[in-house]
Every structure is written in C-alpha cells, then in structure tokens.
Write a protein that holds these residues in place. Structure first.
Motif, PDB file in Angstrom:
ATOM      1  N   THR A 466       0.843  -1.196   0.000  1.00 52.72           N
ATOM      2  CA  THR A 466       0.000   0.000   0.000  1.00 52.72           C
ATOM      3  C   THR A 466       0.878   1.246   0.000  1.00 52.72           C
ATOM      4  OG1 THR A 466      -0.084  -0.045   2.420  1.00 52.72           O
ATOM      5  CG2 THR A 466      -1.867  -1.154   1.229  1.00 52.72           C
ATOM      6  N   GLU A 467       0.262   2.371  -0.327  1.00 54.85           N
ATOM      7  CA  GLU A 467       0.961   3.654  -0.284  1.00 54.85           C
ATOM      8  C   GLU A 467       0.480   4.421   0.932  1.00 54.85           C
ATOM      9  OE1 GLU A 467       1.544   7.782  -2.891  1.00 54.85           O
ATOM     10  OE2 GLU A 467       0.563   6.027  -3.794  1.00 54.85           O
ATOM     11  N   GLU A 468       1.412   4.793   1.806  1.00 59.66           N
ATOM     12  CA  GLU A 468       1.069   5.529   3.014  1.00 59.66           C
ATOM     13  C   GLU A 468       2.050   6.682   3.200  1.00 59.66           C
ATOM     14  OE1 GLU A 468       0.658   3.048   6.450  1.00 59.66           O
ATOM     15  OE2 GLU A 468      -0.355   1.438   5.340  1.00 59.66           O
ATOM     16  N   ASP A 469       1.536   7.885   3.215  1.00 55.26           N
ATOM     17  CA  ASP A 469       2.355   9.079   3.450  1.00 55.26           C
ATOM     18  C   ASP A 469       3.540   9.158   2.499  1.00 55.26           C
ATOM     19  OD1 ASP A 469       0.704   9.794   5.614  1.00 55.26           O
ATOM     20  OD2 ASP A 469       1.869   8.542   6.983  1.00 55.26           O
TER      21      ASP A 469
END
Length: 542
Positions: A466-469
């Motif tokens: 996932t993409e986080e920050d």
C-alpha cells in the motif's frame, strides 16, 4: 542473490556431536596404564567403552571451580545472567544463579529462575516421546502419516514413509530451518505444518537438515496418538512425574512466572539490551519450553539413570537408547583427523577427546536466549547452563571448561574465545544489502501506484503493498500483521529492514518488482527468497 545459513537453528546444528557407546556396566571398570605413556585407562566390558580415567577427585574439584568459571565467562561476554546446575551420582550437587534477570532491575538470578530454553526443548521433548514408546503408544519407527490426517510433504512417498524418528533425527529431507520464517511473520503451528508441503526436499534419510518444525511434526504425531495436545502430554508424562513444577511448554505459563529471566538482545560487542519478547508456542516441542536449572537437573538425573528416577522406571532403557544413539551425521569431517558430528532422536551425541560419550544440545534465540546441556554417562555427570542473552557461546564455554576440569584436571583451551568464534556468524545481518552502498544516482521508480496491490504466494500467503504518506508499505502474514516500509533503492528495486528471530541487527533486504505495461506483476523479497528455498516471489492477485 546472497544465500546465508539459517540463524534460529544454527547454534544447535554447530554443536551436535557423536555417540559411540553407553553407560559402563557396574563392575566392568578395571583400570590399566598404557605402556610408556602414563595414561590410565578405564576399561569397559567392550573395547568401545574404554576411556581415559578421570583424575582423582576431579568432579568435586570441578564443582568447586565452577563459580569462578561462570563469573569469568559472564564478565568476558557481558551476558547479564545465568543459572547453572550439575548432577552427579543421582543427585544435584550444584545449582546456582549469577547476575540479574533483567538489566536495570534488582532481581537476581537463582536456581529457581525460569528461562526460555530454546532448542534444549528438543531432547526434553524426545524424552516425552521415549516415554510414549515405553508405554506402547507409538514406536520411533511409526510413520507420522498414520497419525496425522492429511499430512503431506512435497514427495508423496516420503510423506507416507517418514517416521517419528526421521523427524526427530532431521533426516526427512526438509531443508534447514524449514518453516521458521512462517513463524516469524505470525503463522501458527497448523498453518506451518500444512504449508511445508511446498518446501523442496533434499534426499530422504541421506541428508541432514536441522528444522524446528520437523521436530514439531514428530511431536504432533505422538500427541495425536496419545489423544491429547503436546503441551498437556509433556506435562502429564514428564514434568509432573519428575516434579518439574516450574517447567512448561506454554508461553503464557512462562509470562506468569514472577521469577523469570528477560531476553537480552546483543546490540554491540559485550552489550545487550532487553528489547524483545519471543513467543515460541508454534514450535513448542522444538523450542518453546521454559524451565529452571533445578527442574532440568531432575531430567538429567533421569537420562543418566537410563530412564529411572527416584527408584521408579519412568521409561524403558530400550525406548531411550535410540534417542541417545547416533542416527544422522549432522556435520561431515573436512579433514581425516576430525570427528564427525552426529545426532540422535532429539539429542546431540558425541565423543570427547578422552573417549567419553556425551549427550548434548544447545539452544538459542537471537532475540535473547542461549542454553546448553552436556551429559557424560560414563562419569555419571551432567551440566546445564541457561542464560538470558543472545548466543555468544557463553553457556557452551562454561560447560566445556567444567568438563575439562572433570576429565583432565585443567583447561585445554580458551573456551570463551573458541565458542565466541563458533557463534559469531549468528549475529551477521541478513538479506542481500548489508554493506552494499546505496546507488549515488539511482534510476527513478514508477509512480508508487504501479506497485500497490495484493500479491499471492502459496507458501507465505497473501501480501499487500500500500501507499502511506508517500511511501510503500509491505504487509505479510496473517491479516497482514507484519509490516515494513519500503525505501526506494534503484529503479524498481526497494529496500526494507526485516525484523524478528532470523533478522539480526543491520539486516537489509531488497524487494524487486517485475513490471509489465507499467504495472508490477510480481515481487521477489530476498530475505524470504534466500532463506526458504526460492519461495520468496509473490505474484499479483487476479
């Protein structure tokens, strides 16, 4: 791609030795002097029971020297705490604690301090199996597939023919440390045993692969035959009969002990810190026992008496003897003058320079425990050493120095230095990137959304990216419970820091994505790939 030896099992694998005989029969110990050499030989009923005689009073002297041996080893290595016990002549003749249970706190280690004993669990568990063999519940030669419904390995023939003994001797063909990384990322015993069918096998009964979950399979088969779980079976068949009141195969029981030793992880030379917990319930038969040196003294007394304790035969000698006899070559000599390492059913077995048979096993958690036991039947003596720090060879050095005094009346070498070198590789970082300079002008990555999504792997299960920050996050294990941030390295290669028992400080691994049409179709994680037999590639779901 850099392949490296497994870590959680390496100490015991390094230290297994050879068994060539059994306890000398009473009355069969005349002595003689070898011509022109001044060597006194204690002769047995057969030539392969002959040994170099012990110096007069050497066991008593060795016990007197033991506190100094322990204190010197702890001082030189920095290990925070240790407990040590010696049995001789059917009695515990020494049981003491040294140092502290946890750095920064006042609690002192004593003979009743409970330690996690790691792979010393294997010979303890093998004794449980020997009792079940004595009672006719199973045989060492019973195929596990007859007891575990649906059990299978990669090879169908091996699946149906591998016996309880094969799994306890590490000769089924399972590779070293098979299943350990599944445990590291949170899978339970049932999942791990079920998914070992994906592991490529080495030759059956012609190879040696020290595997915690191989031992666990054998134990599960015995528990199934007894109609109970392994933890209850161990308690009812061994711990209670011997009065091992502070011994358990359940991690919750360990956490419930007030007088327990905390794990200490090595962070620098002679420096340890209490950083982690280690729940080994998934591999309880192989590494999940907690105990005290007082309790383990009772067990050593049972083994040295060939299955008798306090005048009662708890297991038949004929059921125990296969476990303490050489069944596998654990390490082949690299020179003509070297002794081979050998392994029985859960016991390391060997021959000392004086010709005396030893029964031994070491255990370790890189997260902060190291233990060892050595028994010498011909001298009716055994020593157990438990410590609360990552493996640096301290328990083995203490035991070896004590047995030098027993056999020869003096030290034969610097054992702290020798075992320090033997265990040095255990603290080496894992993965393919430690020490590799980061690219100074890396090629850019795709937009991060090109890599996100769900990926599948038949062995390790589902992974999500996932993409986080503004960063990629990798999640693996049950419900994605083990996570790591992926840092860009070069083009479609990222890097992450693995955690857990098999990832010492400084570990760094690549994650390489393969793309098609601007979207990642697979990812290969070196940390998993290099330690699992090339099973570390996930493919995009759907």
């Amino acid at each position: 791609m850099r392949h490296r030896p497994p870590r959680g099992t390496a100490v015991a694998a390094v230290l297994v030795t050879v068994l060539a005989g059994c306890t000398l029969p009473p009355g069969a110990v005349p002595t003689g002097t070898a011509p022109d050499q001044g060597i006194t030989v204690t002769t047995g009923a057969a030539p392969n029971q002959d040994v170099v005689a012990l110096p007069e009073g050497s066991i008593d002297t060795a016990v007197e020297e033991l506190p100094g041996i322990v204190q010197a080893a702890l001082q030189r290595t920095g290990v925070p705490g240790a407990a040590v016990a010696v049995v001789h002549g059917g009695e515990t003749v020494f049981a003491e604690g040294y140092g502290v249970r946890k750095l920064g706190e006042d609690g002192a280690v004593d003979a009743d301090t409970v330690f996690q004993i790691a792979s010393l669990s294997k010979p303890v568990g093998a004794t449980v199996v020997a009792r079940e063999v004595s009672q006719g519940v199973v045989e060492w030669t019973t195929p596990v597939a007859d007891l575990l419904s649906g059990f299978e390995l990669e090879d169908p023939w091996v699946s149906t023919h591998a016996t309880i003994g094969d799994f306890y001797a590490h000769r089924t063909g399972l590779p070293p440390a098979a299943g350990d990384l599944l445990e590291d990322i949170g899978y339970d015993r049932d999942y791990i045993i079920d998914h070992l069918r994906h592991q490529p096998l080495n030759p059956f009964r012609a190879s040696y692969g020290y595997a915690n979950f191989g031992t666990t399979i054998g134990a599960e088969a015995v528990a199934a035959a007894a109609g109970t779980d392994w933890e209850s079976l161990s308690e009812e068949q061994l711990y209670k009969p011997l009065g091992m009141d502070r011994t358990s195969s359940r991690h919750d029981d360990f956490l419930g002990r007030e007088n327990r030793a905390t794990l200490h992880t090595r962070v620098a030379d002679r420096t340890f810190e209490p950083l982690y917990e280690r729940d080994a319930d998934a591999q309880a038969p192989a590494g999940g026992v907690s105990s005290t040196v007082d309790d383990l003294s009772r067990w050593m007394t049972l083994i040295l008496a060939s299955g008798t304790y306090d005048g009662e035969e708890l297991l038949e000698e004929k059921a125990l003897l296969p476990a303490i006899s050489a069944q596998s070559i654990s390490s082949h000599p690299t020179a003509a003058d070297q002794r081979a390492g050998q392994y029985g059913f859960g016991f390391g077995v060997g021959v000392h320079p004086g010709g005396r048979v030893s029964l031994s096993h070491s255990g370790a958690f890189n997260l902060g425990a190291a233990t060892t036991v050595v028994m010498m039947p011909s001298a009716d003596v055994g020593i157990v050493v438990l410590t609360n720090a990552s493996p640096v060879g301290a328990p083995e050095a203490i035991a070896a120095a004590f047995l030098d005094e027993v056999q020869f009346g003096h030290a034969t070498r610097d054992w702290v230095e020798a075992y320090g070198k033997a265990t040095a590789n255990l603290s080496l970082p894992a993965g393919d990137l430690p020490g590799v300079p980061a690219p100074t002008d890396p090629a850019p990555a795709q937009t991060l959304s090109a890599y996100t999504g769900e990926y599948t792997n038949e062995y390790f299960g589902t992974a999500t990216v996932t993409e986080e920050d503004g960063s990629l996050v990798l999640a693996v294990g049950p419900e994605g419970g083990t996570t790591a941030v992926l840092e860009h390295w070069d083009a479609d290669t990222f890097a992450f820091t693995p955690r857990g028992e098999n990832a010492p400080k400084g570990s760094l691994s690549s994650v390489v994505f393969a793309l098609d049409g601007g979207t990642a179709t697979s990812m290969t994680v070196d940390f998993f790939q290099s330690q699992s037999g090339d099973l570390g590639t996930w493919r995009r779901a759907g």
